[in-house]
Design an enzyme around this catalytic site. Structure first.
Site, PDB file in Angstrom:
ATOM      1  N   SER A 277      14.797  53.279  50.473  1.00 25.99           N
ATOM      2  CA  SER A 277      15.475  54.540  50.819  1.00 25.99           C
ATOM      3  C   SER A 277      16.782  54.209  51.513  1.00 25.99           C
ATOM      4  CB  SER A 277      14.603  55.355  51.780  1.00 25.99           C
ATOM      5  OG  SER A 277      14.674  54.807  53.086  1.00 25.99           O
ATOM      6  N   ASP A 278      17.664  55.172  51.616  1.00 24.85           N
ATOM      7  CA  ASP A 278      18.788  54.970  52.530  1.00 24.85           C
ATOM      8  C   ASP A 278      18.260  55.236  53.949  1.00 24.85           C
ATOM      9  OD1 ASP A 278      21.233  54.444  53.649  1.00 24.85           O
ATOM     10  OD2 ASP A 278      22.368  55.680  52.257  1.00 24.85           O
ATOM     11  N   TRP A 279      19.089  54.964  54.915  1.00 25.26           N
ATOM     12  CA  TRP A 279      18.695  55.008  56.331  1.00 25.26           C
ATOM     13  C   TRP A 279      18.077  56.376  56.681  1.00 25.26           C
ATOM     14  CZ3 TRP A 279      20.106  51.257  60.284  1.00 25.26           C
ATOM     15  CH2 TRP A 279      19.852  51.692  61.583  1.00 25.26           C
ATOM     16  N   ASN A 280      16.783  56.382  56.912  1.00 17.76           N
ATOM     17  CA  ASN A 280      16.048  57.608  57.265  1.00 17.76           C
ATOM     18  C   ASN A 280      16.189  58.726  56.233  1.00 17.76           C
ATOM     19  OD1 ASN A 280      14.362  59.208  58.856  1.00 17.76           O
ATOM     20  ND2 ASN A 280      16.098  60.200  59.861  1.00 17.76           N
TER      21      ASN A 280
END
Ligand code: BGC
Length: 730
Positions: A277-280
């Protein structure tokens, strides 16, 4: 109308995809994965899906318990070895960690920002700089880069345009593949290669209003023809991982999007690596409003196909409960674990989890790396204007003013995402110029700040400019004005810079503007008045040397714009491969245009000048049919008719004139950067397969339709020799 159904070419495309991705599948590794998965507890499995940023002592126990699979933002051989040692010596199953980092345009030796390097139109160069970045990063304990950023960007307000390759899916695809090859080399098992992560999947660059993280609402045709191709090509090149994005796509966030993550990426393309995933971006599914709780967000992301959770803590905190409640099956979790272990095995981390710290010392910022940084910086410079051949300057010049907030600035030339790049490594423009002509001939002043300034500083600049033979004005954007979360609603030079340029121009001293920026800027006044303009983007550590090489003619610039420059922000989005409309702009009022500004750009896609001149002649286009395939050949002669060696980027565009859905006025299909001695003539030949001339029709089928195609071969998207060919359906 009949469609040419390209059964054989499609078959070939699938085979290629499977071959490159299949090299990630190795029976021996698959057996080792299975035996490991059999031994893992549920917690250890979930640990593999959990990625944490930065290390602290509190995390030691979690590593020992196998609850962390990956770190980002931990770097340096000593630090990564120490943390790896905990995983491979103190955890039950001794599964190594994978260390990821944003190695976007270099690790310590910083190369031009990606948009800048895209101006080189040189995939071989891009492959070499990526391989060099991989070497430095690997020597510093990094296994995985969150790159290349392959988002197509048609809106320069979007700050992340700096991180990608511009507006065109074909140029973007060629460079995406080059970067994957560069980072990953011939084998991931080589300790000096790192695994690539094309991002941000997908259509992140289509953010409404150019505002970062904003929603994306586009047709599936546009998704397939514009935004997906660079990802597809990167997957075909063997990319081992993909990053899902922050944005929603037509109502479904891309980090929970079954259609893009599973149907397209895995089922259509045969992707065998893992998705991070991207950050969070999993946690943010709550803000998007498609999940009420983190647990629900975790279900959606995992079932859609996101294998690793970067800094969302959603999988780590919820998957065990969800499995116990029977909402998520252990089988689903196992599948994600297998994909992550597969890459760890491919990287050889089980055999060589550590890196010899000695490598870091000899690899990073070596002489060879700096030479490549200078070469890539030179090749990325675009000459936008050069009236009366003001450039190159003669080294015998008696006096020269060097002015501007970016003229002696180290930091901003590193650009966004400059990884381990340090200001002290940077050669400024002033220093580059000082290495070419005696220091006593140079007069320097800052003139203003990038985003501020004063009349007093400008007066000082005027006073200096009045008394010299020529002035170099270095203006543009600071590094933090582009990149993530750096969208702008104005594309003008900020602060006092416009005033500074005008004031220096008005002294009457011949002036060269050197632009340093992370995106196209709106500079109509400069384009009209200033006789010589260089677009230098943010060129990295060798910036000043490369710019000075160009200013004094030791290097003849040959870069071309990978993105359209608008006249005003009101024209945005503006891109060369637009549709014709039913009322193409013309002199009549009721045509597609503006009342207050022409529809044409300030500088078009593919544009760039040279200190020499090239002549294109003898375009020959032929269609050749064999039993099972039709090929188009286009040949042209290019001659250097000036008096210095120079590079030309020969570009081939086509247009499907009449089709069942409307087609762009032009589409780039091939290009080649060539170098020619004075008077030298070269024949440049391109070959196209018919399957590259197709598109998605109204039923979303990929079709190649018979009929007439226009073709142009030339030096930019608005110039070139025109020809045509016809595809028939028998
Ligand atoms: C960015 C990614 C990057 C990640 C890790 C995010 O904010 O969108 O491009 O790879 O952070 O640094």
């Amino acid at each position: 109308m009949k469609f040419l159904k390209f059964t054989l070419p499609l078959f070939l495309i699938c085979t290629l995809t499977l071959t490159a991705q299949n090299s990630l599948i190795n029976p021996d590794i698959e057996n080792r994965i299975e035996s490991l998965v059999q031994q893992m507890t549920l917690d250890e499995k979930i640990g593999q899906l959990h990625q944490v940023s930065g290390y602290n002592e509190n995390l030691k126990q979690q590593i020992q318990q196998g609850k962390i699979g990956s770190f980002l933002n931990v770097k340096g051989a000593t630090a990564t070895n120490e943390i790896q040692r905990i995983a491979v010596e103190e955890s039950r199953l001794k599964i190594p960690l994978i260390f990821g980092l944003d190695v976007i345009h270099g690790y310590r030796t910083i190369f031009p920002i990606p948009l800048g390097e895209a101006s080189s139109w040189d995939p071989d160069l891009v492959e070499r700089t990526s391989a060099m970045a991989a070497r430095e990063a690997a020597a510093s304990g990094i296994h995985w880069t969150f790159a290349p950023m392959v988002d197509i960007a048609r809106d320069p307000r979007w700050g992340r345009i700096a991180e990608g390759h511009g507006e065109d899916p074909y140029l973007g695809s060629v460079l995406a593949a080059a970067k994957v090859r560069g980072f990953q080399g011939k084998s991931l098992n080589d300790p000096f290669t790192i695994v690539a992560c094309p991002k941000h999947y997908v259509a992140y660059g289509g953010a409404q209003a150019g505002r970062d993280y904003h929603a994306v609402d586009i047709s599936i045709n546009t998704l397939r023809e514009i935004y997906l191709p660079p990802f597809k090509v990167a997957v075909d090149a063997g990319a081992g991982t993909i990053m899902s994005a922050f944005n929603e796509l037509n109502g479904v966030p891309t980090s929970a999007n079954l259609f893009t993550l599973t149907q397209i990426l895995r089922n259509e393309w045969g992707f065998q690596g893992f998705v991070v995933s991207d950050w969070n971006s999993i946690g943010e599914l709550l803000n998007h409003g498609i999940a009420a709780t983190p647990a629900e967000a975790g279900i959606k992301a995992l079932l859609a196909g996101v294998d690793m959770d970067m800094m969302g803590f959603v999988y780590a905190n919820n998957l065990a409960d969800l499995e116990k409640q029977g909402i998520i099956s252990e089988k689903t979790i196992d599948e994600a674990v297998r994909r992550i272990l597969r890459i760890k095995f491919q990287l050889g981390l089980f055999e060589h989890p550590f890196i010899n710290p000695e490598f870091e010392k000899t690899t990073v910022l070596s002489k060879e790396n700096l030479a490549l940084a200078r070469e890539s910086a030179q090749k990325s410079i675009v000459l936008l204007k050069n009236d009366n051949q003001l450039l190159p300057l003669n080294k015998n010049i008696k006096s020269l003013a060097v002015i501007g907030p970016l003229a002696d600035n180290r930091h901003d030339q590193l650009g966004c995402w400059h990884c381990e790049g340090k200001d002290i490594d940077v050669v400024t423009v002033l220093e580059g110029i000082q290495s070419k002509i005696p220091t006593e001939k140079i007069r320097y002043t800052k003139g203003c700040e990038v985003q501020g300034g004063s009349e007093k500083e400008i007066l000082k600049a005027v006073e200096i400019a009045q008394n010299v033979e020529a002035a170099i004005l270095v203006v543009g954007e600071s590094a933090d004005m582009s990149g993530e979360a750096a969208s702008r609603s104005s594309l003008d030079l900020a602060g006092y810079q416009k005033k500074l340029v005008k004031a220096v121009y008005e002294t009457g001293t011949p002036t060269v503007v050197v632009l340093m920026n992370g995106r196209p800027l709106t500079i109509p006044w400069i384009a009209e008045k200033i006789p010589a303009i260089l677009e230098t983007w943010q060129l990295g550590v060798q910036s000043g040397n490369a710019i000075a090489d160009v200013i004094f003619g030791d290097y003849n610039p040959g870069g071309k714009l990978p993105v359209t420059f608008p006249r005003t922000v009101g024209q945005v989005p503006i891109f060369y491969n637009h549709k014709n409309t039913g009322r193409p702009s013309g002199s009549d009022k009721f045509t597609s245009k503006y009342l207050d500004v022409p529809v044409t750009p300030l500088f078009p896609f593919g544009y760039g000048l040279s200190y020499t001149k090239f002549k294109f002649s003898n375009l020959k286009v032929t269609v050749e049919k064999t039993d099972d395939m039709t090929k188009i050949f286009a040949g042209v002669e290019v001659q250097n008719i000036g008096d210095r060696i120079g590079d030309e980027i020969v570009q081939l565009y086509v247009q499907d004139v009449v089709a069942s859905t409307t087609r762009p006025v032009k589409e780039l299909k091939r290009f080649r950067r060539i170098s020619l001695e004075p008077n030298e003539k070269k024949k440049v030949e391109f070959q196209l397969n018919t399957n590259e001339l197709g598109f998605y029709n109204q039923n979303l089928e990929y079709v190649v339709e018979p009929g007439v195609f226009k073709i142009w071969v030339g030096p930019s998207s608005v110039q070139g020799l025109e020809g045509s060919f016809e595809l028939t359906d028998n």
